[in-house]
Scaffold this motif. Sequence first.
Motif, short mmCIF file in Angstrom:
data_model
loop_
_atom_site.label_atom_id
_atom_site.label_comp_id
_atom_site.label_asym_id
_atom_site.label_seq_id
_atom_site.Cartn_x
_atom_site.Cartn_y
_atom_site.Cartn_z
N ILE A 68 39.45 20.53 16.30
CA ILE A 68 38.42 19.81 17.22
C ILE A 68 36.99 20.13 16.62
N ARG A 69 36.22 19.76 17.47
CA ARG A 69 34.89 19.93 16.96
C ARG A 69 34.45 21.41 16.48
N ALA A 70 33.22 21.54 16.00
CA ALA A 70 32.67 22.84 15.74
C ALA A 70 31.66 23.19 16.82
N THR A 71 31.42 24.74 16.98
CA THR A 71 30.67 25.25 17.75
C THR A 71 29.56 25.87 16.77
N GLU A 72 28.23 25.40 16.83
CA GLU A 72 27.18 25.91 16.10
C GLU A 72 26.64 27.31 16.48
N LEU A 73 26.25 28.05 15.60
CA LEU A 73 26.05 29.65 15.82
C LEU A 73 24.72 29.63 15.10
N ASP A 74 23.82 30.56 15.97
CA ASP A 74 22.63 31.10 15.19
C ASP A 74 22.75 32.45 14.32
N SER A 75 23.92 33.13 14.50
CA SER A 75 24.16 34.34 13.93
C SER A 75 25.75 34.78 13.97
N VAL A 76 26.25 35.39 13.09
CA VAL A 76 27.82 35.65 13.27
C VAL A 76 28.17 36.80 12.42
N VAL A 77 29.29 37.81 12.76
CA VAL A 77 29.63 38.77 11.99
C VAL A 77 30.81 38.40 11.20
N VAL A 78 30.61 38.69 9.75
CA VAL A 78 31.76 38.12 8.87
C VAL A 78 32.71 39.09 8.78
N THR A 79 33.83 38.94 8.63
CA THR A 79 35.03 39.58 8.32
C THR A 79 36.15 39.00 7.29
N LYS A 80 36.70 40.04 7.00
CA LYS A 80 37.91 39.58 5.58
C LYS A 80 38.65 38.20 6.27
N GLN A 81 39.05 38.18 7.51
CA GLN A 81 39.84 37.12 8.10
C GLN A 81 39.09 35.79 8.46
N GLY A 82 37.70 35.83 8.40
CA GLY A 82 36.74 34.69 8.61
C GLY A 82 35.82 35.19 9.82
N PHE A 83 35.14 34.20 10.56
CA PHE A 83 34.37 34.36 11.58
C PHE A 83 35.42 34.75 12.76
N PRO A 84 34.85 35.63 13.89
CA PRO A 84 35.55 36.11 14.77
C PRO A 84 36.50 34.90 15.63
N TYR A 85 35.77 33.72 16.00
CA TYR A 85 36.57 32.92 16.78
C TYR A 85 36.81 31.93 15.82
N ASP A 86 37.21 31.98 14.76
CA ASP A 86 37.41 30.50 13.84
C ASP A 86 38.65 30.38 13.80
N ARG A 87 39.32 29.23 14.45
CA ARG A 87 40.82 28.84 14.37
C ARG A 87 41.62 29.84 14.65
N ARG A 88 41.54 30.48 15.70
CA ARG A 88 42.45 31.36 16.36
C ARG A 88 43.38 30.52 16.96
N TYR A 89 43.16 29.31 17.55
CA TYR A 89 43.92 28.44 18.43
C TYR A 89 44.31 27.37 17.61
N MET A 90 45.32 26.53 17.94
CA MET A 90 45.87 25.50 17.20
C MET A 90 46.78 24.55 18.23
N LEU A 91 46.64 23.24 18.19
CA LEU A 91 47.42 22.30 19.03
C LEU A 91 48.58 21.90 18.11
N LEU A 92 49.78 21.86 18.90
CA LEU A 92 51.01 21.33 18.32
C LEU A 92 51.61 20.08 19.17
N GLN A 93 52.12 18.93 18.62
CA GLN A 93 52.65 17.74 19.42
C GLN A 93 54.22 18.52 19.71
N VAL A 94 54.66 17.97 20.82
CA VAL A 94 55.87 18.32 21.13
C VAL A 94 56.73 16.81 20.88
N LEU A 95 57.61 16.95 19.81
CA LEU A 95 58.33 15.55 19.60
C LEU A 95 59.29 15.55 20.34
N ASP A 96 60.09 14.31 20.21
CA ASP A 96 61.15 13.89 21.12
C ASP A 96 62.18 14.99 21.22
#
Length: 350
Positions: A14-42
């Motif tokens: 989905i779209r992005a959220t723009e930030l003024d500042s952020v803490v960097v971690t080995k796994q990325g930004f704190p709130y980056d792509r921690r969720y995902m959508l999956l389609q339920v097939l037939d």
Amino acid sequence: MKISKIYTYPIKGIRATELDSVVVTKQGFPYDRRYMLLQVLDDGSYKNMAVAHYPAMTLYFPTLNIPEDGDVLKGSFTVTYKPPGGGEEEGEERRIDIPLKPKTDDLDEVEVTMHRSPTKAYKMPQEYTDWFSSTFGFPCILVYLGSDMRKVLMSTNGNKQPASAAAAPSTWLSSLSSKATQLVMGADPSEQDSRITFADCAPYLIVSAKSMDDVHARLPAGEDYDITKFRPNLIVTGAERTWEEDFWGELTIDGKTKIECEHNCARCKSLNIDYATGKPGLGEAGSMLKKLASNRRVDPGMKWSPVFGRYSFLHPGSEGNEIKVGDEVFVSKRNDERTKFDWEGLHTLK
């Protein structure tokens, strides 16, 4: 050069959220792509939803809601669905609040595999299934990654370790509360393999605004192309030449935070989406992938795909640093040749 924009993507695609500042971690930004959508097939199975194949994902806009006391464990983000045109014919805007860190004890587990890298995720409660299924118009579920991060499977993948791996996270408390640390840590900090969230190939994607001069030159006079279609985490401005980022090996931000640029980012048909309609584009911008393919297929490891941007990893000594818009950026390592993209074990595939 300077950082001109910082983006995070709470839900992949989905779209992005723009930030003024952020803490960097080995796994990325704190709130980056921690969720995902999956389609339920037939047949009841699940299919990963990515913006290239589900262009309507561009109609969903996230906004972070952090309490005044900074306790992100009580924080949330709001997703707003904005149908094109709005009004009665297309439907009205709709919103839903989602916790930044949900309780997972009673949630069902779902296996998600991206780019041959499997992980365990948690299926969010029915209210989220109902909301996203209603707005997309087909059954889908929202899943949360939790602490079981995905293994990075590139030939080089940011696996460098500091002299004392256990000591690296100590700087976090200078910019985050202890509860915030629980959210951004995610994986075990002593984990030897590099781990990522639902990001495609690396924790960070960095692009140069200067190269947009070349992109815009491929369009009719006066027509601009939205740089966020390249899905960057960081936009760097002030480079001297277009495409010089192909040779960036390492960037140093504000004199202390080092980002290692290890691989090129190959592009797909998501570049052709009209973000205003949530459908494949019909104008000149709707053929941007083909336009870039004319002379930007510069990585023999991905010879059929044009390149824009650098997949990047955080240097171990920079864990927990804060970066902000306006910070100076210096190319602290420049490669003599372009890097070649490769997956670990690629030769074993048929």
